[in-house]
Design a protein around this motif. Structure first.
Motif, PDB file in Angstrom:
ATOM      1  N   UNK A  67      16.017  46.812 -59.190  1.00 50.00           N
ATOM      2  CA  UNK A  67      16.057  46.323 -58.014  1.00 50.00           C
ATOM      3  C   UNK A  67      15.079  46.854 -56.935  1.00 50.00           C
ATOM      4  N   UNK A  68      15.095  46.618 -55.491  1.00 52.04           N
ATOM      5  CA  UNK A  68      14.226  47.111 -54.639  1.00 52.04           C
ATOM      6  C   UNK A  68      15.005  47.559 -53.392  1.00 52.04           C
ATOM      7  N   UNK A  69      14.751  48.835 -52.860  1.00 54.23           N
ATOM      8  CA  UNK A  69      14.910  48.867 -51.363  1.00 54.23           C
ATOM      9  C   UNK A  69      13.921  48.614 -50.696  1.00 54.23           C
ATOM     10  N   UNK A  70      14.197  47.694 -49.675  1.00 55.33           N
ATOM     11  CA  UNK A  70      12.842  47.210 -49.093  1.00 55.33           C
ATOM     12  C   UNK A  70      12.972  47.693 -47.497  1.00 55.33           C
ATOM     13  N   UNK A  71      12.124  47.986 -46.899  1.00 59.74           N
ATOM     14  CA  UNK A  71      12.193  48.414 -45.496  1.00 59.74           C
ATOM     15  C   UNK A  71      10.958  48.219 -44.750  1.00 59.74           C
TER      16      UNK A  71
END
Length: 539
Positions: free
Chosen positions: A392-396
């Motif tokens: 997954x990805x934690x996007x900021x």
């Protein structure tokens, strides 16, 4: 545990604010054997250097700062040996990519050959031009950072820089630093790739690419990306705060959260303590250091009655940097970029080329919300796999808007829609991957950290007219204030914003000098300087 009452709480130094600068200052004073008491208004320490699961449980993001090229290179933070207190830096496969509107992308790799090859595709000879600049950076890095992050005037750092570069090259370096980033790119490179890397990095500091001094930020950050990368603390930016707090505790320092300071206690022109909002007092035998925005410190916590008239007038002219709209997304998969260079990059710039950045600067100057936003984006899981579940990805991401814009929730929603449209255009299928989203508008950012006034990240504009001896107002360029033994330790002071610890370290060193054997001489010199610049105090 009950809190001591009245004036029973005492320390050599009281530090207001447990942002990274306040904690750096507290650590340096504790190293000198001082007893230190830190008061933080929020329930969580760190100011803008904090982490939380905002978009969805298990997707960790950073509330403010996220990538730390200056932090890992800073002689201040390096000198604290925070690795011994749990801090570990980790890197994405590549530090930085800038995706252009036509979906070409320029890449900065820690391998100079890879960077040069990427830039050569945009302009013949740009790869070699980049190599030359990178080699020069390696020669100048240590004395330059020492000069940039030292208290003003940076006598030792400047002397080292002069010895390293020589007078002719030093003059050319100074010219480069004050150039507009747009002009620097035109002088040094033929193609759009290298030019937009420098211009995009200038936008990190909220300095328009046509503004004097924007090259100082753009060149510095691109060279750091090439040299040390864009590292992140493993586990989130709060790990940097945790290490600073652990180090301070090991030296006997005390840190309290949920204890907002209301005012600085001033007696006979000298700061002698802090009064909290509940009326409790912590007396300071030697110094009070404030890691808060300058207008808040002077206007709300000190009071006009303790400030010279000229300084009060100067504070009326203090300029904040532009506001920030920040969005965090929890994605069920990795970003489906069509530009290959963006897949392994921790930081990605997207939404504009150099001409577009000029337009955005003009929009912000005119008070208009840019119709086509420029995004500074972090793929946090790409940089640190612990930030979200595997695959997954934690996007900021954040984008800048005029300081008084986006007051209405519908306006915020429309601009978030523009941001997501940019990402969908360059990563088709992005929206289908979103399983959680958190929007932090300027007011939300200020609630999270009162120093981020209306979402201003830099503690005041980083434009040249509010740097060096003009930061935060025309003065001495030092952390000393017109109130004896009170020191400005936050990003509003020289050398300004970003996570490098410079303002905190400068404030601690000034406090130590004032308390030393030559303290009366030091105090007299500071008083004379303030009297010359500001006139007599009204206190």
């Amino acid at each position: 545990m009950s809190r001591p009452s009245g004036d029973n709480e005492r320390a050599d130094a009281v530090v207001v604010g447990a942002g990274h600068n306040g904690l750096v200052a507290a650590n340096l004073l504790a190293d000198a054997g001082w007893s230190v008491h830190v008061l933080e208004a929020a329930g969580t320490l760190g100011g803008a250097t904090r982490s939380a699961d905002l978009a969805a449980p298990g997707w960790s993001t950073d509330l403010g700062s996220a990538f730390y090229p200056l932090g890992v290179a800073s002689p201040v933070l390096r000198g604290l040996d925070l690795g011994a207190h749990g801090l570990r830096w980790v890197h994405a496969p590549q530090p930085l990519a800038h995706v252009l509107p036509d979906d070409r992308a320029a890449l900065v790799s820690r391998d100079v050959d890879v960077t040069a090859a990427s830039l050569e595709r945009f302009g013949a000879g740009d790869g070699e031009a980049w190599r030359r600049l990178a080699a020069q950076w390696q020669e100048l890095r240590e004395p330059l950072l020492a000069a940039l992050l030292a208290p003003f005037p940076p006598v030792r750092g400047a002397a080292r820089l002069l010895r390293t570069a020589g007078t002719p090259e030093l003059l050319r370096l100074v010219r480069r630093l004050v150039l507009p980033a747009q002009r620097f790119g035109e002088e040094e490179f033929r193609g759009e790739g290298a030019r937009v890397l420098v211009a995009g990095n200038a936008m990190h500091a909220d300095v328009p690419t046509t503004g004097a001094g924007s090259t100082a930020f753009g060149w510095l950050l691109t060279m750091l990306a090439q040299d040390v990368g864009f590292p992140v603390p493993e586990g989130g930016s709060g790990a940097l705060t945790d290490a600073l707090v652990a180090r301070l505790h090991a030296r006997g320092g005390r840190v309290e959260s949920d204890r907002p300071a209301a005012r600085i206690l001033v007696e006979h022109g000298r700061a002698v303590g802090v009064v909290d909002r509940a009326g409790g007092t912590v007396r300071a035998a030697r110094a009070v250091l404030a890691d808060v925005a300058a207008p808040i410190l002077y206007r709300e916590m000190v009071g006009d009655e303790h400030l010279p008239a000229r300084m009060r007038a100067d504070l009326d002219r203090f300029q904040w940097d532009h506001a920030v709209l920040k969005v965090d997304w929890a994605l069920s998969g990795r970003m489906p970029w069509t530009a290959p260079e963006a897949h392994g990059a921790g930081a990605v710039h997207v939404g504009s080329d150099t001409r577009g950045l000029i337009d955005i600067g003009a929009d912000l100057a005119a008070g208009r919300v840019p119709e086509h936003p420029f995004l500074i984006l972090g793929q946090l899981t790409t940089a640190d796999p612990s930030r979200s579940p595997r695959g997954t990805e934690s996007l900021w991401s954040y984008t800048r808007v005029p300081h008084d814009a986006l007051r209405d929730p519908d306006e915020v929603a429309r601009h978030v829609g523009r941001m997501e449209a940019v990402l969908e255009r360059h990563a088709p299928g992005f929206r289908d991957l979103v399983v959680g989203r958190s929007v932090s508008d300027p007011d939300t950012l200020q609630r999270q950290d009162p120093s981020l006034v209306r979402g201003a990240l830099m503690g005041g504009t980083a434009n040249l007219h509010q740097q060096l001896v003009f930061r935060p107002t025309p003065s001495l360029g030092r952390p000393d204030t017109p109130v004896d033994r009170l020191y400005l330790a936050g990003a509003s002071a020289h050398p300004g914003g970003a996570v490098h610890g410079g303002p905190g370290a400068a404030a601690a060193r000034a406090a130590l000098a004032r308390a030393g054997l030559l303290g009366p001489v030091y105090a007299a010199a500071i008083r004379a300087g303030h009297r010359t610049v500001h006139g007599p105090s009204t206190a």
